[in-house]
Structures are given as structure tokens and as C-alpha cells.
Design a protein around this motif. Structure first.
Motif, PDB file in Angstrom:
ATOM      1  N   ARG A 223      -3.246   2.958 -11.729  1.00 17.37           N
ATOM      2  CA  ARG A 223      -4.661   2.823 -11.369  1.00 17.37           C
ATOM      3  C   ARG A 223      -5.335   1.718 -12.159  1.00 17.37           C
ATOM      4  O   ARG A 223      -6.147   0.960 -11.625  1.00 17.37           O
ATOM      5  N   ALA A 224      -5.006   1.617 -13.437  1.00 19.66           N
ATOM      6  CA  ALA A 224      -5.613   0.573 -14.274  1.00 19.66           C
ATOM      7  C   ALA A 224      -5.229  -0.824 -13.784  1.00 19.66           C
ATOM      8  O   ALA A 224      -6.040  -1.743 -13.793  1.00 19.66           O
ATOM      9  N   LEU A 225      -3.995  -0.968 -13.345  1.00 23.47           N
ATOM     10  CA  LEU A 225      -3.506  -2.292 -12.950  1.00 23.47           C
ATOM     11  C   LEU A 225      -3.747  -2.626 -11.477  1.00 23.47           C
ATOM     12  O   LEU A 225      -4.019  -3.775 -11.133  1.00 23.47           O
ATOM     13  N   TYR A 226      -3.616  -1.633 -10.601  1.00 27.62           N
ATOM     14  CA  TYR A 226      -3.546  -1.932  -9.175  1.00 27.62           C
ATOM     15  C   TYR A 226      -4.660  -1.343  -8.322  1.00 27.62           C
ATOM     16  O   TYR A 226      -4.675  -1.545  -7.112  1.00 27.62           O
ATOM     17  N   GLU A 227      -5.624  -0.619  -8.901  1.00 28.56           N
ATOM     18  CA  GLU A 227      -6.665  -0.017  -8.076  1.00 28.56           C
ATOM     19  C   GLU A 227      -7.476  -1.058  -7.295  1.00 28.56           C
ATOM     20  O   GLU A 227      -7.692  -0.888  -6.086  1.00 28.56           O
ATOM     21  N   PRO A 228      -7.905  -2.166  -7.900  1.00 31.57           N
ATOM     22  CA  PRO A 228      -8.645  -3.163  -7.103  1.00 31.57           C
ATOM     23  C   PRO A 228      -7.804  -3.749  -5.958  1.00 31.57           C
ATOM     24  O   PRO A 228      -8.306  -3.940  -4.852  1.00 31.57           O
ATOM     25  N   LEU A 229      -6.538  -4.000  -6.217  1.00 27.14           N
ATOM     26  CA  LEU A 229      -5.658  -4.534  -5.175  1.00 27.14           C
ATOM     27  C   LEU A 229      -5.494  -3.530  -4.042  1.00 27.14           C
ATOM     28  O   LEU A 229      -5.626  -3.877  -2.865  1.00 27.14           O
ATOM     29  N   ARG A 230      -5.231  -2.274  -4.389  1.00 24.53           N
ATOM     30  CA  ARG A 230      -5.040  -1.243  -3.372  1.00 24.53           C
ATOM     31  C   ARG A 230      -6.318  -1.048  -2.564  1.00 24.53           C
ATOM     32  O   ARG A 230      -6.276  -0.919  -1.335  1.00 24.53           O
TER      33      ARG A 230
ATOM     34  N   VAL B  35       0.840  -1.199   0.000  1.00 20.59           N
ATOM     35  CA  VAL B  35       0.000   0.000   0.000  1.00 20.59           C
ATOM     36  C   VAL B  35       0.878   1.253   0.000  1.00 20.59           C
ATOM     37  O   VAL B  35       0.609   2.214  -0.729  1.00 20.59           O
ATOM     38  N   ASP B  36       1.950   1.240   0.783  1.00 20.72           N
ATOM     39  CA  ASP B  36       2.854   2.388   0.838  1.00 20.72           C
ATOM     40  C   ASP B  36       3.499   2.673  -0.517  1.00 20.72           C
ATOM     41  O   ASP B  36       3.697   3.826  -0.888  1.00 20.72           O
TER      42      ASP B  36
ATOM     43  N   MET C  96      -8.706  -3.222  -1.986  1.00 22.46           N
ATOM     44  CA  MET C  96      -8.889  -4.382  -1.118  1.00 22.46           C
ATOM     45  C   MET C  96      -7.922  -4.342   0.065  1.00 22.46           C
ATOM     46  O   MET C  96      -8.309  -4.590   1.205  1.00 22.46           O
ATOM     47  N   LEU C  97      -6.665  -4.025  -0.194  1.00 22.60           N
ATOM     48  CA  LEU C  97      -5.690  -3.980   0.897  1.00 22.60           C
ATOM     49  C   LEU C  97      -6.015  -2.873   1.888  1.00 22.60           C
ATOM     50  O   LEU C  97      -5.919  -3.068   3.101  1.00 22.60           O
ATOM     51  N   THR C  98      -6.406  -1.711   1.381  1.00 20.26           N
ATOM     52  CA  THR C  98      -6.756  -0.601   2.268  1.00 20.26           C
ATOM     53  C   THR C  98      -7.932  -0.991   3.147  1.00 20.26           C
ATOM     54  O   THR C  98      -7.935  -0.748   4.351  1.00 20.26           O
ATOM     55  N   ARG C  99      -8.919  -1.622   2.549  1.00 14.98           N
ATOM     56  CA  ARG C  99     -10.092  -2.063   3.314  1.00 14.98           C
ATOM     57  C   ARG C  99      -9.709  -3.131   4.329  1.00 14.98           C
ATOM     58  O   ARG C  99     -10.117  -3.093   5.489  1.00 14.98           O
ATOM     59  N   LEU C 100      -8.914  -4.083   3.906  1.00 19.54           N
ATOM     60  CA  LEU C 100      -8.491  -5.170   4.786  1.00 19.54           C
ATOM     61  C   LEU C 100      -7.683  -4.652   5.967  1.00 19.54           C
ATOM     62  O   LEU C 100      -7.868  -5.095   7.098  1.00 19.54           O
TER      63      LEU C 100
END
Length: 92
Positions: free
Chosen positions: A61-68, A40-41, A70-74
Motif C-alpha cells: 500500500r505504501a509503494l503502490y496505492e497511487p498506481l493502483r 492491477v490483478d 490510477m490504474l483502477t480509475r483509468l
């Protein structure tokens, strides 16, 4: 034909070891040692502010927005009390 025992050297192999002066770092918080927090950092500059170019932000953003997301929420959601269940998502 190649002699396989000759290519191994003396036949005794020592395991890899850390250099003598190396010491394990001791992070002060669990977040400092967490791979997920580190991801995330690394992604934050691409999503917050103008630190990166527009092209880099678009690609990140196109590649990593869903991952970020999810991680931020988690990593920021409060833990659920013991005995409670996560509601099941169903489509109607």
C-alpha cells in the motif's frame, strides 16, 4: 592482443527464433492481454482481503496505492463521448 574475429565464431549469426512448437496465445478478451490489467490483478491481493500478511499489505500500500488507484480509475471509467473535453484542473 585478442583477435576480435576469432571470438565471434564462424562470423555468421542467426537471429533468435521461437521453438518450433511454440504458438502465440490468443487471449479471449482485451483485458486478458493487457499489461495494465495484469498489474492491477497482481496488486489486488494486497489491497483486498486477508490473503497477504499485514507487513506485505503495508509495504504494497505504501509503494503502490497511487498506481493502483490510477490504474483502477483509468481502466473502469467509461469513455467520454467524442468532442467532449476533460476539465482542466486549476488551483485558485
Amino acid at each position: 592482443m585478442i583477435n576480435s574475429s576469432a571470438s565471434r565464431g564462424s562470423g555468421s549469426t542467426a537471429p533468435m527464433a521461437a521453438p518450433r512448437g511454440a504458438t502465440a496465445s490468443s487471449p479471449t478478451t482485451p483485458a486478458a492481454s493487457s499489461l495494465l490489467h495484469s498489474i492491477v490483478d497482481v496488486l489486488d491481493p494486497y489491497f483486498e482481503g486477508d490473503a497477504k500478511s499485514a507487513e506485505e499489505q503495508f509495504i504494497a500500500r505504501a509503494l503502490y496505492e497511487p498506481l493502483r488507484r490510477m490504474l483502477t480509475r483509468l481502466l473502469t471509467d467509461p469513455p467520454r463521448p467524442a468532442g467532449t473535453q476533460v476539465p482542466h484542473l486549476t488551483s485558485h
